[in-house]
Design a protein around this motif. Structure first.
Motif, PDB file in Angstrom:
ATOM      1  N   UNK A  68       0.835  -1.205   0.000  1.00 30.04           N
ATOM      2  CA  UNK A  68       0.000   0.000   0.000  1.00 30.04           C
ATOM      3  C   UNK A  68       0.868   1.253   0.000  1.00 30.04           C
ATOM      4  N   UNK A  69       1.905   1.280   0.833  1.00 28.85           N
ATOM      5  CA  UNK A  69       2.818   2.428   0.860  1.00 28.85           C
ATOM      6  C   UNK A  69       3.527   2.583  -0.476  1.00 28.85           C
ATOM      7  N   UNK A  70       3.959   1.473  -1.059  1.00 26.27           N
ATOM      8  CA  UNK A  70       4.653   1.537  -2.351  1.00 26.27           C
ATOM      9  C   UNK A  70       3.716   2.063  -3.437  1.00 26.27           C
ATOM     10  N   UNK A  71       2.464   1.646  -3.409  1.00 31.88           N
ATOM     11  CA  UNK A  71       1.499   2.134  -4.403  1.00 31.88           C
ATOM     12  C   UNK A  71       1.274   3.639  -4.241  1.00 31.88           C
ATOM     13  N   UNK A  72       1.255   4.124  -3.007  1.00 34.14           N
ATOM     14  CA  UNK A  72       1.120   5.563  -2.774  1.00 34.14           C
ATOM     15  C   UNK A  72       2.335   6.309  -3.328  1.00 34.14           C
ATOM     16  N   UNK A  73       3.512   5.754  -3.124  1.00 31.42           N
ATOM     17  CA  UNK A  73       4.731   6.367  -3.683  1.00 31.42           C
ATOM     18  C   UNK A  73       4.672   6.382  -5.208  1.00 31.42           C
ATOM     19  N   UNK A  74       4.185   5.301  -5.772  1.00 25.44           N
ATOM     20  CA  UNK A  74       4.076   5.215  -7.228  1.00 25.44           C
ATOM     21  C   UNK A  74       3.169   6.314  -7.757  1.00 25.44           C
ATOM     22  N   UNK A  75       2.028   6.522  -7.123  1.00 26.23           N
ATOM     23  CA  UNK A  75       1.088   7.560  -7.572  1.00 26.23           C
ATOM     24  C   UNK A  75       1.760   8.935  -7.520  1.00 26.23           C
TER      25      UNK A  75
END
Length: 133
Positions: A68-75
């Motif tokens: 979830x944190x990685x997906x937020x960073x990706x966005x």
């Protein structure tokens, strides 16, 4: 069948599992598998540009590190990369990357991210080395 030599302490990722080799070894892959090794495994300190941060976050999500944190960073980083695109080809690469991440196909997303990194000025030779891993 693919085979390759690993050095003492080298890390590789096979189908999302992180493996460390304590001693030098030859690895033979008899069937279809996604194997990342060498330069394809980016360390956090190497993620020093928006596209490199995308790659690193995608890699971390692929191996299951706080997805979830990685997906937020990706966005966040994808927004920055998208804003810097000067042509349709660059924007299309961003869309392909985003679609791959949204569908959970992180391996495809990593490959698309190499295009974005090349547009940031990463030498083609370095990209080819990452693809060969």
């Amino acid at each position: 069948m693919r085979s390759f030599a690993l050095h003492d302490g080298e890390t590789l990722i096979v189908n999302g599992a992180v493996l460390r080799v304590p001693v030098a070894a030859e690895v033979i892959v008899d069937n279809s598998a996604t194997v990342l090794r060498g330069d394809a495994i980016m360390r956090a300190e190497q993620a020093n540009s928006p596209a490199r941060r995308l790659y690193h976050a995608c890699l971390q999500a692929y191996v299951g590190t706080d997805v979830v944190t990685q997906q937020q960073r990706i966005v966040t980083d994808l927004r920055t990369v998208l804003e810097r695109q000067g042509d349709d080809a660059g924007r299309a690469a961003c869309v392909r990357f985003a679609n791959a991440v949204a569908s959970g196909n992180y391996v495809h997303a990593l490959r698309e991210c190499l295009t974005l990194m090349e547009q940031e000025g990463v030498p083609a030779r370095a990209i080819a080395t990452m693809l060969a891993a």
